[in-house]
Design an enzyme around this catalytic site. Structure first.
Site, PDB file in Angstrom:
ATOM      1  N   GLY A 130       2.051   9.316  15.468  1.00  0.00           N
ATOM      2  CA  GLY A 130       1.516  10.656  15.213  1.00  0.00           C
ATOM      3  C   GLY A 130       0.010  10.575  15.023  1.00  0.00           C
TER       4      GLY A 130
ATOM      5  N   GLY B 235       6.935   6.334  12.044  1.00  0.00           N
ATOM      6  CA  GLY B 235       6.822   4.904  12.324  1.00  0.00           C
ATOM      7  C   GLY B 235       6.430   4.150  11.070  1.00  0.00           C
ATOM      8  CB  THR B 236       5.027   5.449   7.965  1.00  0.00           C
ATOM      9  OG1 THR B 236       5.870   6.615   7.976  1.00  0.00           O
ATOM     10  CG2 THR B 236       3.724   5.807   8.626  1.00  0.00           C
TER      11      THR B 236
ATOM     12  CB  ALA C 228       1.967  10.672  -3.250  1.00  0.00           C
TER      13      ALA C 228
ATOM     14  N   PRO D 286       6.688  -3.589  -0.163  1.00  0.00           N
ATOM     15  CG  PRO D 286       6.638  -5.398  -1.629  1.00  0.00           C
ATOM     16  CD  PRO D 286       7.481  -4.220  -1.224  1.00  0.00           C
ATOM     17  CE  LYS D 287      10.403  -7.371   6.694  1.00  0.00           C
ATOM     18  NZ  LYS D 287      11.788  -7.883   6.670  1.00  0.00           N
TER      19      LYS D 287
ATOM     20  N   GLY E 224      -2.031   7.310  -1.429  1.00  0.00           N
ATOM     21  CA  GLY E 224      -1.935   7.189   0.027  1.00  0.00           C
ATOM     22  C   GLY E 224      -2.375   5.816   0.512  1.00  0.00           C
TER      23      GLY E 224
ATOM     24  CD  GLU F 183      -4.299   9.592   7.565  1.00  0.00           C
ATOM     25  OE1 GLU F 183      -4.987  10.099   8.454  1.00  0.00           O
ATOM     26  OE2 GLU F 183      -3.658  10.245   6.733  1.00  0.00           O
TER      27      GLU F 183
HETATM   28 MO1  MOS Z   1      -3.333  11.803   9.382  1.00  0.00          MO
HETATM   29  S1  MOS Z   1      -4.890  11.987  10.749  1.00  0.00           S
HETATM   30  O1  MOS Z   1      -3.864  13.006   8.251  1.00  0.00           O
HETATM   31  O2  MOS Z   1      -1.874  12.247  10.222  1.00  0.00           O
END
Ligand code: MOS
Length: 738
Positions: free
Chosen positions: A238, A467-468, A511, A632-633, A702, A705
């Site tokens: 994304g 994907g996170t 969060a 952690p992974k 967060g 990013e």
């Molecule tokens: Mo991120 S650019 O706020 O999905």
């Protein structure tokens, strides 16, 4: 054993590697037709004639839609809503005006994608072309205008930065520039739209913002929200690019309505450059004033970015200087935009911060050399106890730990500071570092957690898996609150029929959506505890609720050899399930008593070929304060992804625009370079944060990013250290070093 903090593998890992994960374009839809976009070859002007005759009669074609027969959006065009301040407000294929190259001008709907795409080539279009306005660094300063506020204030000023800088014994003033970049997700944007006989609409769209997309569509289609369902189970990337409603989604919906059949509209790789957003280029000016000990007295940071003629998107690059370092005399920041013939930019990992930190943290390195102070020490001296903009104390700020622990892991003390002083055979070795913050967002979310009669649990929330690792970490949060092993918890997400969640942007999901899951799981557990104390044949009758613990799928009484499994408790009470609701409604960050940000310090070593100007990343250490780490992974996976992403920003990525035609030129992976495996060495990642109760009930700040921020200045600073050349223009390509 707690699930939170364990390096648990992805719940959906096997599905993904076996092809079992249902990305939305994989979901079969009965009777679906395929649509292909015909787009403008000019960047400015109007359509004077469009002849669809041959396309209409081509094999398999069901409809050809142009501005003459496209269903109207009501009203059209409509300004973007509060939800989509960074989306595009110019609605597609509604009139003959052309504002950007690649703008859709017709849509062909056919039985197969090939038939639609071929028929599109048969449409004859006559244009009246004007000269396109392009973003040109030479003239941008003259054309720049003040935009209306988008997210944060456009300008800020504390103290008197101008005077502080003018009076400072040490001054740095430089311009730094970054190029246009595109998200280039592996999964292209795609929408399948299906209208049903009862007037309801189902969309399959890999959106990062189910709720926002539904609300915006409700507004512009005049359809109640409960008549729109949107499905987004997985995203193949994304990075911010899928957080808005882009024109192709509207086109798919309108086409499906026009032909009375479901329509799938998948963008080609080339259309991914003009049909959806991108990160705009920036021209930034930084002025730093400091005393001879390197203590900042003033910071001025200004940024100019391009935006379309019809929208005012701001990339808040100067945000970096609002919150990173203290400056005793004041900080002034501001943003301007230049209106040009292009589509609307949008946030791209990491929007605002990753551009601004390149400039600020490059300038800090220049200050380190100007004062002769080690770059790590310089930052320790300028670390802030309170937020420089708001004056509020930080909730948690492990910047010093990031700096010192990162430096220790990297072996910073072995660095010799003079440029060109470190070598490996014929290669120049350079070591550079930078620090960063990332904004924290607090947004509401709801969730539902159900305990089943077999002792398993189900988490339901309309959040997203980019994907996170969302399926995995939500499982961990619920498992701990319920006292269940994580494998007993199933997570359903990615559907507007599930409880509301905020957009998965701004690295906010753990969060906020995570807090809603935590509340729902606690509510389900508390209902079970009530049953165990006051239900049928209550095993803990008379015990205080606070003495009941949940672990291993059982409730137990503290200090007593007495327990009951969830399965038995539900059976005893004749229940097939027990459901808890979570409603997380935090105060917005800027209204909280403390300033919440994530922080990092990152260290890069590069190897530069002195004859070829080729830069290779040798090694990298990132130290991150993102609060409590849930897994952690998956967190490490986020971090290495961010470092790779930032390496692309530093060394490879740039979208080029034809200065005459106003078109983006790359439009393919072959022309837009991103790092591949061979570009990336082993990456060293450490988490220095702790539970941040201001940030979230989950203690998390967060992460995703944050890890993409300040990679580029760390690498640019390393390149300076290696070569003695200060490159202030990204990406750092060969010709800039020769
Ligand atoms: Mo991120 S650019 O706020 O999905």
């Amino acid at each position: 054993m707690n699930a939170i903090g364990q390096p648990i593998s992805r719940a959906d890992g096997q599905l993904k590697v076996t092809g079992g994960a249902r990305y939305v374009a994989d979901i079969p839809v009965e009777g679906v037709l395929h649509a292909a976009i015909v787009h403008s070859i000019i960047a400015n002007g109007r359509l004077v004639a469009i002849d669809a005759g041959k396309a209409d009669s081509a094999s398999g074609v069901v409809a050809v839609l142009t501005h003459k027969n496209m269903p109207r959006l009501d009203p059209a065009p409509k300004p973007s809503s509060h939800l989509h301040a960074w989306g595009q407000s110019y609605w597609p294929v509604q009139d003959e005006q052309i504002h950007y190259a690649g703008q859709p001008v017709a849509l062909v709907v056919a039985g197969t994608l090939d038939q639609a795409a071929y028929a599109g080539t048969l449409i004859k279009i006559e244009y009246e072309a004007g000269t396109p306005a392009v973003f040109d660094r030479e003239t941008a300063r003259k054309q720049a205008v003040d935009p209306p506020q988008m997210l944060w204030p456009v300008t800020t000023s504390t103290g008197d930065a101008g005077r502080a800088i003018a009076d400072a014994p040490v001054k740095i003033e430089q311009a730094y520039t970054t190029p246009d970049r595109h998200h280039n997700q592996m999964e292209p944007h795609v929408t399948t739209a299906a209208w049903h006989a009862d007037g309801t609409l189902t969309l399959y769209d890999p959106t990062q913002d189910l709720a926002g997309m539904r609300e915006l569509l409700s507004m512009i289609l005049g359809l109640p929200m409960d008549k729109i369902d949107i499905v987004s189970y997985f995203l193949g990337g994304g990075f911010g690019g899928k957080s808005c409603v882009w024109p192709h989604t509207l086109l798919a919906i309108l086409a499906a309505r026009a032909v009375g059949r479901p329509v799938r509209l998948q963008l080609t790789r080339a259309q991914m450059y003009s049909m959806v957003g991108h990160q705009p280029a920036s021209i930034q000016t930084i002025a730093l004033g400091a005393d001879n000990d390197g203590r900042l007295t003033g910071i001025r940071h200004e940024s100019i970015t391009p935006t379309p003629v019809f929208d005012s998107y701001i990339e808040y690059a100067a945000l970096a200087s609002r919150h990173l370092w203290a400056a005793s005399g004041g900080i002034a920041t501001g943003h301007k935009v230049v209106h040009v013939n292009r589509n609307t930019p949008t946030p791209m990992r990491a929007p605002h911060e990753a551009l601004g930190h390149f400039a600020l943290e490059s300038a800090m390195d220049e200050l380190a050399y100007a004062t002769g102070i080690d770059p790590v020490e310089l930052r320790l001296r300028n670390d802030a106890d309170t937020d420089p903009l708001s004056g509020r104390p930080f909730s948690t700020r492990a910047m010093r730990t990031c700096l010192t622990e990162g430096a220790a892991r990297f072996g910073w003390d072995k660095r010799t500071p003079e440029p060109r002083s470190m070598r490996d055979g014929r290669y120049l070795i350079g070591q550079g570092m930078a620090a960063a913050f990332y904004t924290h967002w607090r947004w509401p979310a709801k969730a539902r957690v159900t305990l089943n009669s077999d002792g398993s649990a189900l988490v339901e929330i309309a959040t997203h898996e980019l994907g996170t690792g969302t399926y995995t970490v939500m499982r961990q949060v619920a498992a701990d609150a319920l006292g269940l092993p994580p494998e007993k918890v199933t997570v359903h997400l990615g559907d507007t029929r599930l409880p509301y969640s905020h957009p998965s942007i701004g690295s906010s999901t753990m969060a906020n959506a995570g807090a809603a899951v935590l509340l729902a799981a606690r509510a389900a557990r508390d209902k079970a505890i009530t049953l165990a104390r006051a239900g049928r044949d209550a095993p803990f009758a008379g015990a205080a609720a606070g003495n009941v613990l949940a672990a291993d799928g059982r409730l137990m009484l503290a200090g007593e050899d007495l327990s009951i499994s969830y399965a038995e408790l539900l059976a005893r009470n004749g229940l097939s399930a027990l459901t808890g609701e979570g409603d997380y409604d935090p105060v917005e960050e800027e209204n909280g008593p403390k300033a919440v940000f994530s922080f990092s310090a990152v260290f890069a070593e590069v190897r530069v070929d002195p004859d070829l100007g080729l830069v290779r990343l040798n090694r990298f250490t990132g130290a991150y304060d993102a609060g409590q780490v849930i897994n952690p992974k998956t967190a490490r996976s986020q971090a290495i992804g961010g470092i790779i992403w930032g390496t692309g920003q530093a060394l490879l990525e740039q979208t080029e625009t034809d200065p005459v035609l106003g078109r983006f030129l790359n439009r393919n992976y072959s022309g837009y370079l991103v790092p591949a495996n061979a570009d990336i060495p082993e990456l060293d990642v450490v988490f220095t944060g702790s539970f941040d109760e201001e940030a979230s009930l989950t203690g998390a700040k967060g992460l995703g990013e944050l890890t993409a921020v300040s990679v580029s200045p760390a690498i640019a600073n390393a390149v300076y250290h290696a070569t003695g050349k200060r490159v202030r223009d990204l990406p750092i390509t060969v010709e800039k070093l020769l």
